[in-house]
Scaffold this motif. Structure first.
Motif, PDB file in Angstrom:
ATOM      1  N   LEU A  52       0.833  -1.187   0.000  1.00 41.90           N
ATOM      2  CA  LEU A  52       0.000   0.000   0.000  1.00 41.90           C
ATOM      3  C   LEU A  52       0.872   1.242   0.000  1.00 41.90           C
ATOM      4  CD1 LEU A  52      -2.627  -1.041   2.674  1.00 41.90           C
ATOM      5  CD2 LEU A  52      -2.889  -1.096   0.209  1.00 41.90           C
ATOM      6  N   GLN A  53       0.553   2.166  -0.884  1.00 34.99           N
ATOM      7  CA  GLN A  53       1.277   3.428  -0.917  1.00 34.99           C
ATOM      8  C   GLN A  53       0.290   4.532  -0.599  1.00 34.99           C
ATOM      9  OE1 GLN A  53       3.101   3.742  -4.744  1.00 34.99           O
ATOM     10  NE2 GLN A  53       4.710   2.291  -4.264  1.00 34.99           N
ATOM     11  N   LEU A  54       0.599   5.313   0.399  1.00 37.37           N
ATOM     12  CA  LEU A  54      -0.261   6.409   0.789  1.00 37.37           C
ATOM     13  C   LEU A  54       0.101   7.654  -0.010  1.00 37.37           C
ATOM     14  CD1 LEU A  54      -0.145   5.929   4.653  1.00 37.37           C
ATOM     15  CD2 LEU A  54      -1.914   5.173   3.084  1.00 37.37           C
ATOM     16  N   LYS A  55      -0.934   8.342  -0.483  1.00 40.47           N
ATOM     17  CA  LYS A  55      -0.700   9.566  -1.232  1.00 40.47           C
ATOM     18  C   LYS A  55      -0.482  10.714  -0.265  1.00 40.47           C
ATOM     19  CE  LYS A  55      -3.379   8.227  -5.242  1.00 40.47           C
ATOM     20  NZ  LYS A  55      -4.503   8.571  -6.120  1.00 40.47           N
ATOM     21  N   LYS A  56       0.417  11.599  -0.628  1.00 43.19           N
ATOM     22  CA  LYS A  56       0.695  12.746   0.219  1.00 43.19           C
ATOM     23  C   LYS A  56      -0.385  13.795   0.014  1.00 43.19           C
ATOM     24  CE  LYS A  56       5.666  12.130   0.270  1.00 43.19           C
ATOM     25  NZ  LYS A  56       6.972  12.737  -0.036  1.00 43.19           N
ATOM     26  N   LYS A  57      -0.779  14.440   1.094  1.00 39.97           N
ATOM     27  CA  LYS A  57      -1.782  15.494   1.011  1.00 39.97           C
ATOM     28  C   LYS A  57      -1.132  16.767   0.487  1.00 39.97           C
ATOM     29  CE  LYS A  57      -4.567  13.760   4.804  1.00 39.97           C
ATOM     30  NZ  LYS A  57      -5.151  14.076   6.115  1.00 39.97           N
ATOM     31  N   LYS A  58      -1.892  17.489  -0.337  1.00 37.02           N
ATOM     32  CA  LYS A  58      -1.389  18.749  -0.864  1.00 37.02           C
ATOM     33  C   LYS A  58      -1.493  19.821   0.213  1.00 37.02           C
ATOM     34  CE  LYS A  58      -2.678  17.837  -5.628  1.00 37.02           C
ATOM     35  NZ  LYS A  58      -3.493  18.301  -6.770  1.00 37.02           N
ATOM     36  N   LYS A  59      -0.485  20.657   0.279  1.00 36.78           N
ATOM     37  CA  LYS A  59      -0.498  21.756   1.239  1.00 36.78           C
ATOM     38  C   LYS A  59      -1.352  22.885   0.679  1.00 36.78           C
ATOM     39  CE  LYS A  59       3.973  20.833   3.309  1.00 36.78           C
ATOM     40  NZ  LYS A  59       5.294  21.384   3.639  1.00 36.78           N
ATOM     41  N   LYS A  60      -2.156  23.467   1.543  1.00 37.45           N
ATOM     42  CA  LYS A  60      -3.004  24.572   1.128  1.00 37.45           C
ATOM     43  C   LYS A  60      -2.173  25.861   1.101  1.00 37.45           C
ATOM     44  CE  LYS A  60      -7.280  22.716   2.957  1.00 37.45           C
ATOM     45  NZ  LYS A  60      -8.414  22.959   3.865  1.00 37.45           N
ATOM     46  N   THR A  61      -2.425  26.658   0.091  1.00 35.64           N
ATOM     47  CA  THR A  61      -1.748  27.947   0.020  1.00 35.64           C
ATOM     48  C   THR A  61      -2.585  28.991   0.756  1.00 35.64           C
ATOM     49  OG1 THR A  61      -2.823  28.456  -2.077  1.00 35.64           O
ATOM     50  CG2 THR A  61      -0.683  27.370  -2.189  1.00 35.64           C
ATOM     51  N   LYS A  62      -2.012  30.156   0.972  1.00 35.79           N
ATOM     52  CA  LYS A  62      -2.726  31.208   1.679  1.00 35.79           C
ATOM     53  C   LYS A  62      -3.940  31.706   0.902  1.00 35.79           C
ATOM     54  CE  LYS A  62       1.313  32.848   4.179  1.00 35.79           C
ATOM     55  NZ  LYS A  62       2.197  33.992   4.441  1.00 35.79           N
ATOM     56  N   GLU A  63      -3.842  31.699  -0.434  1.00 37.18           N
ATOM     57  CA  GLU A  63      -4.962  32.149  -1.269  1.00 37.18           C
ATOM     58  C   GLU A  63      -6.164  31.228  -1.138  1.00 37.18           C
ATOM     59  OE1 GLU A  63      -3.432  32.422  -5.188  1.00 37.18           O
ATOM     60  OE2 GLU A  63      -2.057  34.051  -4.724  1.00 37.18           O
ATOM     61  N   GLU A  64      -5.922  29.927  -1.052  1.00 34.97           N
ATOM     62  CA  GLU A  64      -7.014  28.969  -0.907  1.00 34.97           C
ATOM     63  C   GLU A  64      -7.668  29.082   0.459  1.00 34.97           C
ATOM     64  OE1 GLU A  64      -5.494  25.137  -1.764  1.00 34.97           O
ATOM     65  OE2 GLU A  64      -5.187  25.537  -3.884  1.00 34.97           O
ATOM     66  N   ASP A  65      -6.882  29.398   1.490  1.00 36.06           N
ATOM     67  CA  ASP A  65      -7.426  29.541   2.830  1.00 36.06           C
ATOM     68  C   ASP A  65      -8.351  30.759   2.952  1.00 36.06           C
ATOM     69  OD1 ASP A  65      -6.124  27.306   3.684  1.00 36.06           O
ATOM     70  OD2 ASP A  65      -4.383  28.396   4.476  1.00 36.06           O
ATOM     71  N   GLU A  66      -8.019  31.808   2.211  1.00 35.14           N
ATOM     72  CA  GLU A  66      -8.811  33.032   2.282  1.00 35.14           C
ATOM     73  C   GLU A  66     -10.162  32.887   1.597  1.00 35.14           C
ATOM     74  OE1 GLU A  66      -6.328  36.043   0.641  1.00 35.14           O
ATOM     75  OE2 GLU A  66      -4.952  36.046   2.348  1.00 35.14           O
ATOM     76  N   LYS A  67     -10.274  32.021   0.638  1.00 33.07           N
ATOM     77  CA  LYS A  67     -11.539  31.854  -0.116  1.00 33.07           C
ATOM     78  C   LYS A  67     -12.558  31.110   0.644  1.00 33.07           C
ATOM     79  CE  LYS A  67      -9.521  32.098  -4.656  1.00 33.07           C
ATOM     80  NZ  LYS A  67      -9.330  31.453  -5.916  1.00 33.07           N
TER      81      LYS A  67
END
Length: 67
Positions: A52-67
């Motif tokens: 089993l290979q776990l996929k890495k989660k994408k880091k949220k950018t500041k622009e995505e957090d503001e929306k």
């Protein structure tokens, strides 16, 4: 005596094994009807081990957090 932090493994033995024991191989072969009860436990055919290979989660950018 404790182990230095640089020598510790992060996964800590949670990785999957690439080799099965004879008992594990027999149970997997019997599930797929490739081994019968009276057969020899020596010279068993190979059994594929699914890793089993776990996929890495994408880091949220500041622009995505503001929306």
């Amino acid at each position: 005596m404790t182990i230095d932090k640089s020598l510790k493994v992060k996964a800590g033995g949670t990785s999957s094994r690439s080799v099965l024991t004879r008992v594990e191989r027999i149970t997997r072969l019997s599930e797929t009807d490739r081994w019968s009860e009276g057969s020899s436990a020596f010279g068993l055919p190979k059994v594929r081990v699914k890793i089993l290979q776990l996929k890495k989660k994408k880091k949220k950018t500041k622009e995505e957090d503001e929306k």
